[in-house]
Design a protein around this motif. Structure first.
Motif, PDB file in Angstrom:
ATOM      1  N   UNK A   1      28.738  10.026  44.318  1.00 57.46           N
ATOM      2  CA  UNK A   1      28.265   9.569  45.620  1.00 57.46           C
ATOM      3  C   UNK A   1      26.751   9.448  45.506  1.00 57.46           C
ATOM      4  N   UNK A   2      26.273   8.220  45.487  1.00 53.33           N
ATOM      5  CA  UNK A   2      24.846   7.962  45.261  1.00 53.33           C
ATOM      6  C   UNK A   2      24.343   6.945  46.272  1.00 53.33           C
ATOM      7  N   UNK A   3      23.205   7.228  46.872  1.00 52.06           N
ATOM      8  CA  UNK A   3      22.465   6.231  47.644  1.00 52.06           C
ATOM      9  C   UNK A   3      21.009   6.327  47.216  1.00 52.06           C
TER      10      UNK A   3
ATOM     11  N   UNK B   1      17.203   4.519  47.998  1.00 53.61           N
ATOM     12  CA  UNK B   1      16.461   3.662  48.923  1.00 53.61           C
ATOM     13  C   UNK B   1      15.102   3.317  48.320  1.00 53.61           C
ATOM     14  N   UNK B   2      14.918   2.053  47.923  1.00 56.82           N
ATOM     15  CA  UNK B   2      13.628   1.540  47.432  1.00 56.82           C
ATOM     16  C   UNK B   2      13.089   2.315  46.234  1.00 56.82           C
ATOM     17  N   UNK B   3      13.928   3.058  45.537  1.00 57.10           N
ATOM     18  CA  UNK B   3      13.452   3.845  44.409  1.00 57.10           C
ATOM     19  C   UNK B   3      12.643   5.060  44.808  1.00 57.10           C
ATOM     20  N   UNK B   4      12.638   5.390  46.106  1.00 60.75           N
ATOM     21  CA  UNK B   4      11.807   6.492  46.607  1.00 60.75           C
ATOM     22  C   UNK B   4      12.630   7.679  47.101  1.00 60.75           C
ATOM     23  N   UNK B   5      13.804   7.409  47.649  1.00 59.92           N
ATOM     24  CA  UNK B   5      14.675   8.457  48.157  1.00 59.92           C
ATOM     25  C   UNK B   5      16.069   8.275  47.571  1.00 59.92           C
ATOM     26  N   UNK B   6      16.751   9.387  47.393  1.00 59.50           N
ATOM     27  CA  UNK B   6      18.122   9.326  46.872  1.00 59.50           C
ATOM     28  C   UNK B   6      18.953  10.423  47.509  1.00 59.50           C
ATOM     29  N   UNK B   7      20.258  10.173  47.553  1.00 62.85           N
ATOM     30  CA  UNK B   7      21.225  11.132  48.079  1.00 62.85           C
ATOM     31  C   UNK B   7      22.342  11.318  47.063  1.00 62.85           C
TER      32      UNK B   7
END
Length: 475
Positions: free
Chosen positions: A222-224, A226-232
């Motif tokens: 499970x990966x998100x 965002x813009x290479x700056x934030x991840x989950x």
């Protein structure tokens, strides 16, 4: 020739064919199945019941993900160059671990430990989705999204709309999902994404028709990003049950993690490997890796069947071997193999506070039954087992002394050998303290398991548990 003779001859020929194929597959199993238990199980099945075992072997017996293996090992020139460039850019954030586990984790994951990260623990679905949708809405350039399960329910609809909104705002969206985990995702759902310009691909067992029905090698990540700056990363998929809306399970206990800093680049690389396999494309992304003032140390460990060894199994065993004070594990599926069980037993015997937190309720019956057979060998060595009683427990969290791990991997054969997983580790004292407080609260909402919960059960129940355990290699 009379009809019954034709039928008899046809059945005899089919039986002979299955027995012949069974003998061929026995050779394949001897050369390729990773464990001796699995090999023996396949040999017995292929000899005794070839008409059942042969098609089952085709569905579940494959032991390697050949094309992905070649890419993961660096034979894909573009991916190799991308990985080398990422490592080079992260050199000024990288730290070399000075402990045995850290060196092992870096070797197994193939990604560096970095400082300059910010880790935010997200407890349960409401907190996770609030943070996740807020971050998705902030995307300006691109979104990388990978889930094992995506459902077309209320949460799934909100998720779809969030992606569409960003795509319409000019954000590039790459959506990857597992073909089996998300098998109920409708074509209409995907067409709406396509209409908004969102690229999507399923992570299948192979891109060739002869392997399309292969059931192993699920992408459980499970990966998100965002813009290479934030991840989950973490345990939560996209569905209403993760908000406790499922009447069968009620409250849903899960844990997710939000990351900022250089570790996001490592998560991106994991996604790109998966995306390249599924879509044959390497998107142009941001790889600068800015440091955060929180300056927390973190490492990303991707594991799966493309690894030359059972990486997640070794990670868990090494955590047990190096623990000195405590080893707390929360997992929905407790079906350890012999090596991991031995490491847990040894840790407990030498005085480590070993606790395993598992669900009271079952979502997969065979796995739930199998877990009972581990009660006696675990508890008699001093391991404390707890059943979470406030709903269903799905989190995948480990706390070994001051090292905390949050990810997607369970303590079962699928995570050890068959699923693609991702875990984030940190030795940051503040983060470890947060994880400890979270697990301490979970233990207060649990009951301790006693040995007689298995040994005093009726014979037929214990027999069913033992039989279920035999299926562990393919659970």
């Amino acid at each position: 020739m009379p009809g019954h003779e034709i039928l008899t001859a046809t059945l005899a020929a089919a039986l002979l064919l299955f027995h012949g194929l069974g003998l061929v597959l026995i050779v394949h199993a001897l050369m390729n199945v990773r464990t001796s238990q699995g090999t023996i199980a396949w040999i017995v099945s292929l000899l005794a019941l070839p008409w059942i075992a042969v098609p089952m072997y085709y569905l579940t017996g494959k032991s390697r993900f050949s094309g992905y293996v070649r890419a993961r090992r660096g034979e894909d020139a573009d991916l190799r160059k991308l990985a080398e460039d990422m490592h080079q850019r992260l050199r000024h954030h990288e730290i070399k671990p000075d402990d045995a586990f850290g060196r092992a984790a870096e070797f197994l994951g193939g990604l560096p430990f970095t400082r300059g990260n910010e880790l935010t623990l997200l407890i349960d679905g409401e907190e996770t989705f609030e943070a996740l949708f807020k971050s998705i809405a902030s995307a300006q350039t691109y979104l990388l999204v990978n889930f094992f399960i995506v459902k077309n329910d209320r949460v799934g609809h909100r998720f779809k709309q969030a992606l569409i909104d960003r795509a319409k705002a000019g954000v590039r969206v790459y959506f990857l999902y597992d073909e089996l985990g998300s098998n109920k995702l409708s074509r209409a759902y995907l067409k709406e994404l396509e209409a908004a310009g969102i690229k999507h691909a399923y992570f299948g067992s192979n891109r060739y028709w002869v392997s399309r029905v292969q059931l192993n090698f699920r992408n459980h990540r499970k990966i998100v990003v965002v813009d290479g700056k934030e991840a989950f990363v973490g345990g939560i998929n996209v569905g209403d049950e993760y908000l406790g809306r499922d009447q069968r399970f009620g409250a849903w206990r899960d844990t997710h993690l939000k990351l900022r800093g250089p570790s996001v680049q490592a998560i991106q690389l994991v996604f790109i490997e998966d995306w390249n396999w599924a879509a044959d494309e390497i998107p142009d992304l941001e790889w600068s890796g800015h440091a955060e003032t929180a300056d927390q140390i973190a490492a990303i460990i991707p594991t799966g069947p493309a690894d030359p060894v059972e990486s997640w199994q070794l990670v868990v065993a090494e955590l047990a071997n190096t623990a000195r004070e405590r080893l707390w594990i929360a997992t929905p599926y407790f079906v350890p193999d012999g090596g991991v069980l031995t490491a847990l037993q040894a840790a407990s015997i030498r005085g480590v506070d070993v606790r395993i937190l598992i669900p009271e309720k079952a979502d997969h019956l065979l796995v739930w039954l199998s877990a009972f057979t581990y009660f006696e060998p675990a508890i008699t060595c001093g391991i404390k087992l707890f059943r979470y009683t406030r709903g269903f427990l799905h989190q995948k969290v480990i706390l070994s002394d001051q090292l905390a791990c949050v990810g997607t991997a369970n303590l079962d054969n699928r995570s050890f050998r068959l699923n693609f997983e991702i875990s984030a580790l940190s030795a940051d004292p503040a983060f470890a303290s947060d994880v400890a407080k979270m697990l301490e609260n979970d233990f207060t909402l649990s009951r301790e398991v006693k040995v007689d919960e298995f040994t005093s059960r009726p014979f037929l129940f214990r027999l069913a548990c033992r039989a279920a355990r035999l299926t562990a290699p393919v659970q």
